[in-house]
Design a protein around this motif. Structure first.
Motif, PDB file in Angstrom:
ATOM      1  N   VAL A  22      37.052  32.368  22.270  1.00  0.00           N
ATOM      2  CA  VAL A  22      36.306  31.834  23.417  1.00  0.00           C
ATOM      3  C   VAL A  22      35.314  30.769  22.954  1.00  0.00           C
ATOM      4  O   VAL A  22      35.184  29.706  23.576  1.00  0.00           O
ATOM      5  N   PHE A  23      34.620  31.040  21.859  1.00  0.00           N
ATOM      6  CA  PHE A  23      33.646  30.081  21.320  1.00  0.00           C
ATOM      7  C   PHE A  23      34.328  28.759  20.985  1.00  0.00           C
ATOM      8  O   PHE A  23      33.852  27.684  21.343  1.00  0.00           O
ATOM      9  N   ARG A  24      35.457  28.838  20.306  1.00  0.00           N
ATOM     10  CA  ARG A  24      36.203  27.633  19.914  1.00  0.00           C
ATOM     11  C   ARG A  24      36.683  26.870  21.146  1.00  0.00           C
ATOM     12  O   ARG A  24      36.630  25.624  21.175  1.00  0.00           O
ATOM     13  N   ALA A  25      37.119  27.580  22.169  1.00  0.00           N
ATOM     14  CA  ALA A  25      37.638  26.923  23.367  1.00  0.00           C
ATOM     15  C   ALA A  25      36.576  26.030  24.011  1.00  0.00           C
ATOM     16  O   ALA A  25      36.872  24.903  24.422  1.00  0.00           O
ATOM     17  N   PHE A  26      35.355  26.521  24.092  1.00  0.00           N
ATOM     18  CA  PHE A  26      34.289  25.722  24.706  1.00  0.00           C
ATOM     19  C   PHE A  26      33.752  24.674  23.744  1.00  0.00           C
ATOM     20  O   PHE A  26      33.303  23.614  24.170  1.00  0.00           O
ATOM     21  N   GLN A  27      33.818  24.972  22.470  1.00  0.00           N
ATOM     22  CA  GLN A  27      33.354  24.002  21.482  1.00  0.00           C
ATOM     23  C   GLN A  27      34.200  22.731  21.512  1.00  0.00           C
ATOM     24  O   GLN A  27      33.678  21.613  21.403  1.00  0.00           O
ATOM     25  N   CYS A  97      37.164  35.028  30.421  1.00  0.00           N
ATOM     26  CA  CYS A  97      35.926  34.432  29.906  1.00  0.00           C
ATOM     27  C   CYS A  97      35.827  32.963  30.285  1.00  0.00           C
ATOM     28  O   CYS A  97      34.754  32.484  30.696  1.00  0.00           O
ATOM     29  N   ILE A  98      36.930  32.238  30.144  1.00  0.00           N
ATOM     30  CA  ILE A  98      36.928  30.828  30.536  1.00  0.00           C
ATOM     31  C   ILE A  98      36.573  30.707  32.020  1.00  0.00           C
ATOM     32  O   ILE A  98      35.778  29.844  32.423  1.00  0.00           O
ATOM     33  N   TYR A  99      37.142  31.575  32.812  1.00  0.00           N
ATOM     34  CA  TYR A  99      36.930  31.548  34.269  1.00  0.00           C
ATOM     35  C   TYR A  99      35.467  31.809  34.636  1.00  0.00           C
ATOM     36  O   TYR A  99      34.872  31.055  35.426  1.00  0.00           O
ATOM     37  N   ILE A 100      34.885  32.867  34.065  1.00  0.00           N
ATOM     38  CA  ILE A 100      33.505  33.212  34.464  1.00  0.00           C
ATOM     39  C   ILE A 100      32.495  32.197  33.943  1.00  0.00           C
ATOM     40  O   ILE A 100      31.485  31.929  34.603  1.00  0.00           O
ATOM     41  N   PHE A 101      32.748  31.601  32.780  1.00  0.00           N
ATOM     42  CA  PHE A 101      31.794  30.645  32.220  1.00  0.00           C
ATOM     43  C   PHE A 101      31.883  29.270  32.883  1.00  0.00           C
ATOM     44  O   PHE A 101      30.935  28.490  32.811  1.00  0.00           O
ATOM     45  N   ARG A 102      32.999  28.980  33.536  1.00  0.00           N
ATOM     46  CA  ARG A 102      33.156  27.675  34.185  1.00  0.00           C
ATOM     47  C   ARG A 102      32.753  27.711  35.661  1.00  0.00           C
ATOM     48  O   ARG A 102      32.896  26.712  36.358  1.00  0.00           O
ATOM     49  N   VAL A 107      32.204  35.696  39.798  1.00  0.00           N
ATOM     50  CA  VAL A 107      33.632  35.714  40.150  1.00  0.00           C
ATOM     51  C   VAL A 107      34.301  37.005  39.666  1.00  0.00           C
ATOM     52  O   VAL A 107      35.516  37.133  39.743  1.00  0.00           O
ATOM     53  N   GLU A 108      33.514  37.971  39.198  1.00  0.00           N
ATOM     54  CA  GLU A 108      34.098  39.159  38.580  1.00  0.00           C
ATOM     55  C   GLU A 108      34.866  40.038  39.554  1.00  0.00           C
ATOM     56  O   GLU A 108      35.672  40.870  39.137  1.00  0.00           O
ATOM     57  N   LYS A 109      34.641  39.874  40.866  1.00  0.00           N
ATOM     58  CA  LYS A 109      35.353  40.671  41.870  1.00  0.00           C
ATOM     59  C   LYS A 109      36.435  39.870  42.591  1.00  0.00           C
ATOM     60  O   LYS A 109      37.023  40.347  43.563  1.00  0.00           O
ATOM     61  N   ASN A 110      36.704  38.685  42.099  1.00  0.00           N
ATOM     62  CA  ASN A 110      37.730  37.851  42.731  1.00  0.00           C
ATOM     63  C   ASN A 110      39.112  38.249  42.210  1.00  0.00           C
ATOM     64  O   ASN A 110      39.652  37.643  41.287  1.00  0.00           O
ATOM     65  N   TYR A 111      39.691  39.271  42.828  1.00  0.00           N
ATOM     66  CA  TYR A 111      40.961  39.805  42.349  1.00  0.00           C
ATOM     67  C   TYR A 111      42.143  38.910  42.697  1.00  0.00           C
ATOM     68  O   TYR A 111      43.277  39.221  42.310  1.00  0.00           O
ATOM     69  N   ALA A 112      41.892  37.822  43.400  1.00  0.00           N
ATOM     70  CA  ALA A 112      42.943  36.843  43.626  1.00  0.00           C
ATOM     71  C   ALA A 112      43.254  36.084  42.331  1.00  0.00           C
ATOM     72  O   ALA A 112      44.339  35.515  42.190  1.00  0.00           O
ATOM     73  N   HIS A 113      42.287  36.086  41.410  1.00  0.00           N
ATOM     74  CA  HIS A 113      42.524  35.448  40.105  1.00  0.00           C
ATOM     75  C   HIS A 113      43.360  36.405  39.250  1.00  0.00           C
ATOM     76  O   HIS A 113      43.019  37.582  39.109  1.00  0.00           O
ATOM     77  N   PRO A 114      44.446  35.940  38.663  1.00  0.00           N
ATOM     78  CA  PRO A 114      45.360  36.837  37.936  1.00  0.00           C
ATOM     79  C   PRO A 114      44.703  37.596  36.788  1.00  0.00           C
ATOM     80  O   PRO A 114      45.036  38.758  36.546  1.00  0.00           O
ATOM     81  N   SER A 115      43.766  36.985  36.087  1.00  0.00           N
ATOM     82  CA  SER A 115      43.145  37.668  34.948  1.00  0.00           C
ATOM     83  C   SER A 115      42.131  38.713  35.392  1.00  0.00           C
ATOM     84  O   SER A 115      41.981  39.747  34.741  1.00  0.00           O
ATOM     85  N   VAL A 116      41.430  38.456  36.488  1.00  0.00           N
ATOM     86  CA  VAL A 116      40.498  39.463  37.020  1.00  0.00           C
ATOM     87  C   VAL A 116      41.280  40.711  37.421  1.00  0.00           C
ATOM     88  O   VAL A 116      40.898  41.844  37.098  1.00  0.00           O
TER      89      VAL A 116
END
Length: 264
Positions: A22-27, A97-102, A107-116
């Motif tokens: 996750v760190f590398r992805a945002f870096q 992690c990418i989803y919540i940080f962006r 968005v933690e209860k947005n079950y329409a998102h596949p990863s949630v």
């Protein structure tokens, strides 16, 4: 970056490794990423492959940020999903992690998102295995007073079940050993210690799958209790009324190895 726009992150499957992904992805602003385990991973000729190091400081920064963005229940789901040890679950945790940080809003209860949704499903599977281990783990007492149980759970649930057994067996020294992951939890009447040892040092019958048939010398009373329980089970069992299909539905066969009455 590869022609298909995908980057492959190779990591070791640890929580530190995952958080470093996750760190590398945002870096480097690399958000279209496919995670791979270090061993046996394959990729295309034109793929971009990145080896992810285990940097404790970077991992702690990411985890602190996750704690600020998620509720306690969502953090619990995150940890449970990680203990599944599934690459599919790890990919969803990374995407989560990418989803919540962006997003600035929750968005933690947005079950329409596949990863949630997937993390909630993985957490439920791990939670179910936790409860089954707490219900079906059986100890056998050895001559040196140690209560021993060998288990092979589908997921890495030993960290989750240790509070239950510490509360329930406070006056006994016990060891729960995970044969598949080759580590165990040892309680010395004061604290729980994580121990690693070769399984054949505990039980020479592991290869045959008869994990509760210990080669260690059992206490005489333990052998008596084993037989008494089997006799009791036989006496109340009405073979003519057995419903094997229903029985397996509530008690899958993979748990029978822990139960004395199933080792007759």
């Amino acid at each position: 970056m590869s022609a298909d726009g995908m980057v492959y992150y190779y990591f070791d499957g640890s929580m530190v490794g995952l958080l470093n992904c996750v760190f590398r992805a945002f870096q480097f602003k690399e958000f279209q990423v496919q995670l791979c385990f270090n061993e046996g991973a394959q990729h295309g000729l034109f793929s971009t492959v990145v080896e992810i190091p285990n940097n404790e400081h970077h991992a702690q920064r990411v985890w602190s940020a996750i704690q600020q963005r998620l509720s306690q229940s969502s953090l619990r789901q995150f940890y449970f999903a990680y203990l599944s040890e599934s690459l599919d679950a790890f990919q969803h945790l990374f995407n989560y992690c990418i989803y919540i940080f962006r997003h600035h809003h929750s968005v933690e209860k947005n079950y329409a998102h596949p990863s949630v949704l997937a993390i909630a499903q993985w957490a439920k599977k791990v939670g179910r295995e936790k409860h089954r281990m707490e219900a079906f783990v059986r100890f056998k007492k050895t001559t040196d007073g140690l209560f021993l149980s060998l288990v092979r759970p589908d997921f890495n649930v030993l960290p989750l079940i240790q509070p239950h057994f510490k509360r329930r067996y406070q006056d006994q020294c016990w060891l729960i050993y995970d044969e598949q992951r080759k580590y165990g939890l040892y309680y010395d009447l004061h604290e729980i210690h994580e121990v690693s040892l070769e399984a054949n040092e505990i039980d020479r019958n592991l290869a045959s799958g008869a994990s509760q048939s210990f080669q260690l010398q059992l206490d005489e009373q333990e052998e008596l209790y084993d037989q008494l329980w089997k006799d009791y089970f036989n006496s109340i069992n009405i073979k003519e009324r057995q419903n094997v299909k229903l029985h397996v539905q509530y008690l899958p066969k993979r748990y029978w190895r822990y139960l004395n009455e199933k080792l007759i």
